[in-house]
Write an enzyme that holds these catalytic residues in place. Structure first.
Site, PDB file in Angstrom:
ATOM      1  N   HIS A  93       1.092  -1.087   0.044  1.00 27.36           N
ATOM      2  CA  HIS A  93       0.205  -0.050   0.038  1.00 27.36           C
ATOM      3  C   HIS A  93       0.802   1.342  -0.034  1.00 27.36           C
ATOM      4  O   HIS A  93       0.372   2.573  -0.309  1.00 27.36           O
ATOM      5  CB  HIS A  93      -1.006  -0.051   1.088  1.00 27.36           C
ATOM      6  N   ASP A 124       0.173  -7.674   1.408  1.00 26.10           N
ATOM      7  CA  ASP A 124       0.871  -6.195   1.798  1.00 26.10           C
ATOM      8  C   ASP A 124       2.169  -5.950   1.586  1.00 26.10           C
ATOM      9  O   ASP A 124       2.705  -5.207   2.463  1.00 26.10           O
ATOM     10  CB  ASP A 124       0.019  -5.647   3.010  1.00 26.10           C
ATOM     11  N   SER A 208       4.600   2.868   7.438  1.00 28.18           N
ATOM     12  CA  SER A 208       4.208   1.934   6.926  1.00 28.18           C
ATOM     13  C   SER A 208       5.567   1.391   6.072  1.00 28.18           C
ATOM     14  O   SER A 208       6.319   2.092   5.384  1.00 28.18           O
ATOM     15  CB  SER A 208       3.379   2.124   5.711  1.00 28.18           C
TER      16      SER A 208
END
Length: 355
Positions: A93, A124, A208
């Protein structure tokens, strides 16, 4: 127990956070791999000295040079240097639909172009590669997932809210969590990620793709999700999730060597689904499409069927079906109960591999 969590959206742009569901599952923290990403020997077992502050400082000094900032289509995220050839692991992402990126090294000395190697939204994870890797790149060392223990001190390293090379501290709160993400444009069905490490270390948008690190200077996970209060009132402090190192090593090696994930090791039915409510008022995972020749098609499942049970697990949504499949293995034979034309039926499906 059920909680809600949100994906750590990139920090440099205003973006709506996606709601996620995290549920406890049985099992340990994943595989037993321990690896230095430049091909070196396995990392030693974690140990902590008596001087805790010195341990913190030494770990930051050792690992932070392996943490980079990734700019993708105007948004910021984090990555981890995986090898001396310029491969960098991050979250799918973070890269989104982009194919090219700008990477800033931890010392802020250089911003370097990079391109996508492969993105695997189902877990992911993604790998990007520097176009011209500089000498002196310092790959991170990934630790042995089986040695991760609840209560173990960890540090989260990344670029939260665009604040480069930031470090927070906490403990491993739990292992073996299964987290189901909402869908995105790149992955409409969302991702269900098994065996995640739960941590109390503060992680925020921009973290992230960053590193969850033990005090033996080993990356034990890739920071991916932060929890939100179930009432929707905001982020729940002290609850975050990281993809375990064993999963990262397994998938990243495949992406680098083959340009794709060739064997995820995860079970699949070979269908796309969405949450629906049957005529009788119960909910389930409605089959939108069936892969020709796949496990579901071979067993006789069709588009329009509504799956209500996988094995002994009741299914009331597409997310619960994904979570149930995360605990199965390719090749397992499982009964699938579904509703077709108002009647309940059951077939046995030999599970395939998630692509």
């Amino acid at each position: 127990m059920e909680t809600t969590a949100r994906r750590l959206v990139p920090a440099a742009v205003a973006a709506a956070s996606l709601l996620l569901t995290a549920t406890a599952c049985t099992g340990g923290g994943g595989g037993s791999s321990a690896k230095s990403s430049d091909g070196g020997s396995a990392a030693p077992a974690p140990s902590v000295s008596n001087d805790l502050q010195t341990d913190y400082q030494n770990t930051v000094k050792a690992v932070l040079p392996s943490i980079v900032q990734i700019t993708a289509e105007g948004s910021l995220g984090t990555g981890i240097v995986y090898d001396t050839k310029g491969d960098i692991v991050t979250n799918a992402h973070v890269v989104g639909g982009a194919k090219s990126f700008q990477v800033t090294l931890s010392d802020q000395s250089k911003t370097l172009p990079a391109s996508l190697v492969y993105s695997y939204p189902a877990n992911d994870l993604a790998v990007i590669k520097l176009t011209s890797p500089p000498s002196g790149l310092k790959p991170a060392v990934f630790g042995d997932t089986t040695k991760v223990q609840v209560g173990q001190i960890v540090l989260a390293m990344g670029n939260p809210l665009g604040l480069s090379s930031s470090v927070t501290q906490g403990i491993v709160s739990a292992v073996g969590r299964t987290v189901s993400e909402a869908g995105t444009q790149e992955n409409p069905q969302g991702a269900t990620i098994p065996n995640m490490v739960q941590t109390s270390a503060a992680i925020n948008p921009g973290n992230s793709g960053g590193a969850l690190v033990n005090l033996s200077d080993q990356v034990i996970g890739v920071n991916t999700l932060a929890a939100v209060d179930s009432s929707g009132s905001g982020q729940a402090p002290g609850i975050g999730f990281a993809i375990p190192a064993a999963t990262v090593i397994n998938l990243a090696d495949q992406m680098i060597q083959s340009g794709k994930v060739t064997n995820s090791g995860r079970a699949a039915l070979g269908i796309t689904t969405r949450t629906v409510v049957t005529q009788g008022g119960s909910s389930g995972a409605g089959v939108v499409s069936v892969t020709p020749g796949g496990p579901a098609a071979t067993a006789g499942l069709q588009a329009g069927d509504v799956i209500t049970k996988l094995g002994d697990t009741p299914i009331d949504s597409a997310a619960t079906l994904s979570a149930a499949l995360a605990s199965e293995k390719p090749g397992d034979k499982v009964p699938v109960t579904f509703v077709r034309d108002g009647a309940s039926r059951t077939v046995t499906v030999t599970l395939g591999t998630l692509g």
